[in-house]
Design a protein around this motif. Structure first.
Motif, PDB file in Angstrom:
ATOM      1  N   LEU A 170      31.337  21.767  38.085  1.00 28.19           N
ATOM      2  CA  LEU A 170      32.056  21.267  36.898  1.00 28.19           C
ATOM      3  C   LEU A 170      33.550  21.424  37.029  1.00 28.19           C
ATOM      4  CD1 LEU A 170      29.937  22.871  33.826  1.00 28.19           C
ATOM      5  CD2 LEU A 170      29.738  20.419  34.990  1.00 28.19           C
ATOM      6  N   PRO A 171      34.535  20.813  36.337  1.00 25.60           N
ATOM      7  CA  PRO A 171      35.950  21.135  36.443  1.00 25.60           C
ATOM      8  C   PRO A 171      36.174  22.484  36.278  1.00 25.60           C
ATOM      9  CG  PRO A 171      35.538  18.941  35.366  1.00 25.60           C
ATOM     10  CD  PRO A 171      34.222  19.708  35.490  1.00 25.60           C
ATOM     11  N   GLY A 172      37.034  23.154  37.068  1.00 24.25           N
ATOM     12  CA  GLY A 172      37.116  24.456  37.186  1.00 24.25           C
ATOM     13  C   GLY A 172      38.837  24.909  36.470  1.00 24.25           C
ATOM     14  N   ARG A 173      39.232  26.097  36.334  1.00 24.94           N
ATOM     15  CA  ARG A 173      40.175  26.544  35.775  1.00 24.94           C
ATOM     16  C   ARG A 173      41.278  27.052  37.043  1.00 24.94           C
ATOM     17  NH1 ARG A 173      37.637  24.443  32.518  1.00 24.94           N
ATOM     18  NH2 ARG A 173      37.395  24.639  30.324  1.00 24.94           N
ATOM     19  N   ALA A 174      42.380  27.375  36.790  1.00 25.88           N
ATOM     20  CA  ALA A 174      43.333  28.061  37.897  1.00 25.88           C
ATOM     21  C   ALA A 174      42.939  29.130  38.069  1.00 25.88           C
ATOM     22  CB  ALA A 174      44.775  27.545  37.337  1.00 25.88           C
ATOM     23  N   HIS A 175      42.742  30.112  37.265  1.00 23.52           N
ATOM     24  CA  HIS A 175      42.299  31.517  37.383  1.00 23.52           C
ATOM     25  C   HIS A 175      40.823  31.901  37.377  1.00 23.52           C
ATOM     26  CE1 HIS A 175      46.741  31.778  37.897  1.00 23.52           C
ATOM     27  NE2 HIS A 175      46.912  30.977  36.716  1.00 23.52           N
ATOM     28  N   ALA A 176      40.540  32.992  37.824  1.00 19.90           N
ATOM     29  CA  ALA A 176      39.278  33.636  38.104  1.00 19.90           C
ATOM     30  C   ALA A 176      38.670  33.873  36.358  1.00 19.90           C
ATOM     31  CB  ALA A 176      38.986  34.677  38.897  1.00 19.90           C
ATOM     32  N   ALA A 177      39.552  34.585  35.826  1.00 18.03           N
ATOM     33  CA  ALA A 177      39.184  34.915  34.301  1.00 18.03           C
ATOM     34  C   ALA A 177      38.798  33.543  33.338  1.00 18.03           C
ATOM     35  CB  ALA A 177      40.317  35.796  33.711  1.00 18.03           C
ATOM     36  N   ALA A 178      39.650  32.648  33.431  1.00 19.05           N
ATOM     37  CA  ALA A 178      39.433  31.519  32.762  1.00 19.05           C
ATOM     38  C   ALA A 178      38.110  30.593  33.229  1.00 19.05           C
ATOM     39  CB  ALA A 178      40.698  30.633  32.791  1.00 19.05           C
ATOM     40  N   SER A 179      38.060  30.728  34.469  1.00 23.27           N
ATOM     41  CA  SER A 179      36.839  30.103  35.169  1.00 23.27           C
ATOM     42  C   SER A 179      35.648  30.804  34.557  1.00 23.27           C
ATOM     43  CB  SER A 179      36.872  29.994  36.679  1.00 23.27           C
ATOM     44  OG  SER A 179      37.932  29.075  37.016  1.00 23.27           O
ATOM     45  N   LEU A 180      35.645  32.138  34.608  1.00 23.45           N
ATOM     46  CA  LEU A 180      34.395  32.857  34.051  1.00 23.45           C
ATOM     47  C   LEU A 180      34.188  32.494  32.535  1.00 23.45           C
ATOM     48  CD1 LEU A 180      34.838  36.371  35.680  1.00 23.45           C
ATOM     49  CD2 LEU A 180      32.982  34.566  36.339  1.00 23.45           C
ATOM     50  N   HIS A 181      35.194  32.488  31.932  1.00 20.06           N
ATOM     51  CA  HIS A 181      34.997  32.215  30.583  1.00 20.06           C
ATOM     52  C   HIS A 181      34.430  30.556  30.150  1.00 20.06           C
ATOM     53  CE1 HIS A 181      35.873  32.411  26.066  1.00 20.06           C
ATOM     54  NE2 HIS A 181      36.470  31.207  26.343  1.00 20.06           N
ATOM     55  N   ALA A 182      34.658  29.800  31.287  1.00 19.73           N
ATOM     56  CA  ALA A 182      34.227  28.354  31.215  1.00 19.73           C
ATOM     57  C   ALA A 182      32.808  28.174  31.481  1.00 19.73           C
ATOM     58  CB  ALA A 182      35.180  27.441  31.826  1.00 19.73           C
ATOM     59  N   VAL A 183      32.281  29.288  32.088  1.00 17.98           N
ATOM     60  CA  VAL A 183      30.699  29.043  32.775  1.00 17.98           C
ATOM     61  C   VAL A 183      29.885  28.758  31.523  1.00 17.98           C
ATOM     62  CG1 VAL A 183      29.010  30.410  33.590  1.00 17.98           C
ATOM     63  CG2 VAL A 183      31.251  30.802  34.487  1.00 17.98           C
ATOM     64  N   PRO A 184      29.103  27.450  31.583  1.00 18.89           N
ATOM     65  CA  PRO A 184      28.252  27.470  30.435  1.00 18.89           C
ATOM     66  C   PRO A 184      26.940  28.242  30.638  1.00 18.89           C
ATOM     67  CG  PRO A 184      27.885  25.611  32.297  1.00 18.89           C
ATOM     68  CD  PRO A 184      29.180  26.709  32.840  1.00 18.89           C
ATOM     69  N   PRO A 185      26.142  28.836  29.463  1.00 18.72           N
ATOM     70  CA  PRO A 185      25.166  29.620  29.754  1.00 18.72           C
ATOM     71  C   PRO A 185      23.998  28.737  30.118  1.00 18.72           C
ATOM     72  CG  PRO A 185      25.465  28.982  27.171  1.00 18.72           C
ATOM     73  CD  PRO A 185      26.760  28.455  28.265  1.00 18.72           C
ATOM     74  N   VAL A 186      22.782  29.368  30.735  1.00 19.54           N
ATOM     75  CA  VAL A 186      21.663  28.731  31.234  1.00 19.54           C
ATOM     76  C   VAL A 186      21.042  28.177  29.760  1.00 19.54           C
ATOM     77  CG1 VAL A 186      21.202  30.063  33.318  1.00 19.54           C
ATOM     78  CG2 VAL A 186      20.351  30.838  31.154  1.00 19.54           C
ATOM     79  N   PRO A 187      20.160  27.310  29.816  1.00 17.88           N
ATOM     80  CA  PRO A 187      19.410  26.665  28.865  1.00 17.88           C
ATOM     81  C   PRO A 187      18.556  27.638  28.001  1.00 17.88           C
ATOM     82  CG  PRO A 187      18.642  25.618  30.774  1.00 17.88           C
ATOM     83  CD  PRO A 187      19.846  26.318  31.130  1.00 17.88           C
ATOM     84  N   ALA A 188      18.064  28.630  28.709  1.00 16.70           N
ATOM     85  CA  ALA A 188      16.977  29.504  28.013  1.00 16.70           C
ATOM     86  C   ALA A 188      17.341  31.069  28.940  1.00 16.70           C
ATOM     87  CB  ALA A 188      15.674  29.179  28.278  1.00 16.70           C
ATOM     88  N   VAL A 189      17.386  32.084  27.871  1.00 12.88           N
ATOM     89  CA  VAL A 189      17.699  33.115  28.329  1.00 12.88           C
ATOM     90  C   VAL A 189      16.649  34.106  28.405  1.00 12.88           C
ATOM     91  CG1 VAL A 189      20.098  33.115  27.545  1.00 12.88           C
ATOM     92  CG2 VAL A 189      18.320  33.957  26.097  1.00 12.88           C
TER      93      VAL A 189
END
Length: 346
Positions: A170-189
């Motif tokens: 997926l489109p990312g972010r400039a920094h690692a912290a923002a990119s980790l925040h943008a990680v979508p969760p798996v559909p079932a946990v």
């Protein structure tokens, strides 16, 4: 980070610990990782060699005997043994021979790119064990127990080798912290690490265009810092498993000085994929603000280390080790959060 001054292990405690532990297998109950060598190295790295054997005594009941061999791994047939946990003893023996004949840097130059795509096996613990072993070798030299420990780590990695494929970026972010925040969760946990890993299908891209070795090292350090910081507010999602979002890339970062520079960028990319995957699998839906109770002087490295050692949980100690490498107040706070969330070693 050095929390006590000179951390060179002149006492021989780490070599003694490795010799004590190499009669044990890399796992117990067929799936749970033996953390003892990693904890021993972390304690020595931060000047607490005095705590190693006492901690090992507490952990001893969690160790199992070294597994039986099946058949030798050879240069001609190694691909067929890759990812077969029944072949752990065979792989460890193979790397023991290779390290004896060719040395640490040569073996890593050959095998790191072969193993890197499969660092997700064993819940990323094999690459973490390798990172600890390499740090010990770089810090204090190549004694026989330390080379044997590297053989155990590489052998465990080869036996548990498990790639993560089919990811849509997926489109990312400039920094690692923002990119980790943008990680979508798996559909079932539901389920453990292997079941959740199979559900990782979408991850944000980050640093994928990096090819320069120096830039790769800088961005990898950024990732370790971001994942460590994030634990303070998100560790409640899974107190144990989310530490690996930081400790796995931290292990890769520690190994870079022993690798050819042309492997640094691929190492960054694999480390990001691992950290993001762990985040997708275990991160909670909402952050929780966290501010530790601290003395007027703030949360110091000495505070973190002392509390982690007193707590004793293996993941707490290894995460504190990574936080001490990051070496800032937010990382120290994250380590204290791990202590609050985790059950102490009984």
């Amino acid at each position: 980070m050095d929390t006590t001054g000179d951390t060179t292990d002149t006492s021989g405690v780490l070599d003694e610990a490795f010799q004590r532990l190499h009669a044990s297998g890399p796992e117990r109950l067929g799936r749970l990782t033996n953390h003892a060598p990693m904890v021993a190295e972390a304690l020595v790295a931060h000047g607490r060699a005095d705590a190693v054997h006492r901690w090992l005594d507490l952990y001893a009941e969690r160790l199992e005997e070294f597994p039986a061999a099946v058949a030798p791994v050879t240069d001609a047939d190694w691909t067929g043994a890759l990812g077969d946990p029944r072949r752990a003893a065979d792989w460890i023996a193979h790397f023991g021979r290779a390290l004896s004949e060719h040395g640490c840097r040569s073996v890593l130059a050959t095998w790191w790119p072969r193993l890197l795509p499969g660092l997700y096996g064993g819940s990323t613990h094999p690459v973490i064990r390798v990172g600890h072993a390499v740090r010990a070798l770089l810090r204090d030299g190549g004694s026989e127990p330390r080379l044997t420990e590297l053989a155990h780590g590489l052998g465990y990695w080869a036996a548990r080798h498990h790639p993560l494929t089919g990811v849509t970026w997926l489109p990312g972010r400039a920094h690692a912290a923002a990119s980790l925040h943008a990680v979508p969760p798996v559909p079932a946990v539901e389920g453990g690490f292997p079941a959740r890993l199979a559900r990782v299908e979408r991850l944000p891209a980050w640093a994928g265009d990096v090819t320069d070795p120096g830039t790769a090292r800088h961005r990898l350090a950024e990732l370790v810092r971001a994942a460590t910081h994030r634990y303070a507010t998100h560790g409640h999602g899974d107190a144990t498993m989310l530490v690996h979002a930081a400790t796995a890339p931290g292990a890769v970062l520690r190994t870079l000085p022993a690798l050819p520079r042309d492997l640094w960028a691929p190492s960054l990319h694999a480390a990001w994929k691992a950290s993001a995957a762990v985040t997708a699998m275990y991160a909670p839906a909402e952050a929780v603000p966290y501010a530790p109770c601290a003395s007027p002087g703030g949360v110091t490295a000495a505070d973190v280390l002392e509390r982690a050692v007193a707590h004793g949980d293996e993941h707490v100690i290894k995460f504190a080790d990574t936080a001490l490498d990051v070496a800032d107040e937010q990382a120290h706070a994250a380590a204290l959060r791990a202590i609050e969330l985790s059950e102490p070693l009984a």
